[in-house]
Design an enzyme around this catalytic site. Sequence first.
Site, short mmCIF file in Angstrom:
data_model
loop_
_atom_site.label_atom_id
_atom_site.label_comp_id
_atom_site.label_asym_id
_atom_site.label_seq_id
_atom_site.Cartn_x
_atom_site.Cartn_y
_atom_site.Cartn_z
N LEU A 1 47.88 47.34 45.94
CA LEU A 1 47.19 47.56 47.21
C LEU A 1 45.85 48.22 46.93
O LEU A 1 45.68 49.43 47.11
CB LEU A 1 48.05 48.43 48.13
CG LEU A 1 49.41 47.87 48.50
CD1 LEU A 1 50.20 48.86 49.35
CD2 LEU A 1 49.26 46.53 49.24
N HIS A 2 44.88 47.43 46.49
CA HIS A 2 43.61 48.00 46.04
C HIS A 2 42.88 48.76 47.15
O HIS A 2 42.82 49.98 47.16
CB HIS A 2 42.70 46.90 45.49
CG HIS A 2 43.23 46.19 44.29
ND1 HIS A 2 43.51 46.84 43.12
CD2 HIS A 2 43.54 44.88 44.09
CE1 HIS A 2 43.97 45.96 42.23
NE2 HIS A 2 43.99 44.78 42.80
N ASP A 3 42.31 48.03 48.08
CA ASP A 3 41.48 48.65 49.13
C ASP A 3 42.24 49.60 50.04
O ASP A 3 41.69 50.64 50.43
CB ASP A 3 40.79 47.57 49.96
CG ASP A 3 39.81 46.74 49.15
OD1 ASP A 3 39.34 47.23 48.11
OD2 ASP A 3 39.52 45.60 49.55
#
Length: 335
Positions: free
Chosen positions: A262-264
């Site tokens: 879940l980068h952003d």
Amino acid sequence: MTTSAVPPTIIDCDPGVDDAHALFAAIGARETSGLEAVTVVAGNVALRHTRRNALRIREAAGLDAAALPVYAGCPGPMIGPLTDAADVHGADGLDGAGLPEPRGEVEPVHAVAFLIERLRRAAAERRRVRLVTLGPLTNLATALVMAPDIADGLLEVRSMIGSAGRGNITPAAEFNAYVDPEALDRVATTLDAAGTDGVPFFVYGLTLTHTVTADHAEIAGYAALGSRAGQAVAGMLTTYLDRHRVVPLPGMGGAPADEAPLHDPCVIADLLAPGAVRAVPGRLRVVLHGPARGQTLASFGTGPEAGPRAIWMVEGDAGRLRAALLSAVAGLSRA
């Protein structure tokens, strides 16, 4: 509406599945996130898609232009052509979301012009703005080139960008840094030089985001919300998981895990769950040439030769961060 104790926040992004997830959470918890406007840039997909996607997300969250204005910005990096990530996010950037075409439109002002005006006003009013960036830094870098004084209106910049280790689009480079390394270099240098102590630059790189993941159980939690936003996040994450799994670190062997990073959303989750991510002051230097172009070199010494100052967000409580995101998106089902 946001409370006066929460700084006004602008999110600059390139939606994108993980940007969409982050935006839904920021909208669902606006009293904590402080979100007042969204600017978009080309990155995960072309600008025509990112602007459309921001509008689709806004409307799925039940807002209109009066409640959350959207400004379209730069169609490509400062130098060279755009490298996108449509292979991960789908041709339009929101594969699996199932969101209808938007009825609204972006504001008739370029995102760069908006940032310049808004940050100058923030400096004059002595109520500085928090800028959260979830894509390439082209909009902010262009604004700083045109009007360096706007740094006075920034409280802080929090960016999902870079890596203190390996990359994800090349062995060396993280995607957002790779797409426009000149923009990252300009932003880091300008923020470091601003004022007496610089503008704090928080860097949420792959070192953190590859440890905060979604699996099928996590996706089921969003589907169970029963809201349009929950269904959209669940649909996007299902497709995203098929294309973008967590890859073991070099030398560890094994197959990719059945979970997606879940980068952003990590940046938004940290705002919603203060203290869930460990911050380490250091420095950041950007490689601009050669096969390592876009690599971000992290160091924790004090010498100026190590590069501009940055605060590396390196380790998080994944459970707290995931719970904060789910709770925020759940807030949209109650709106």
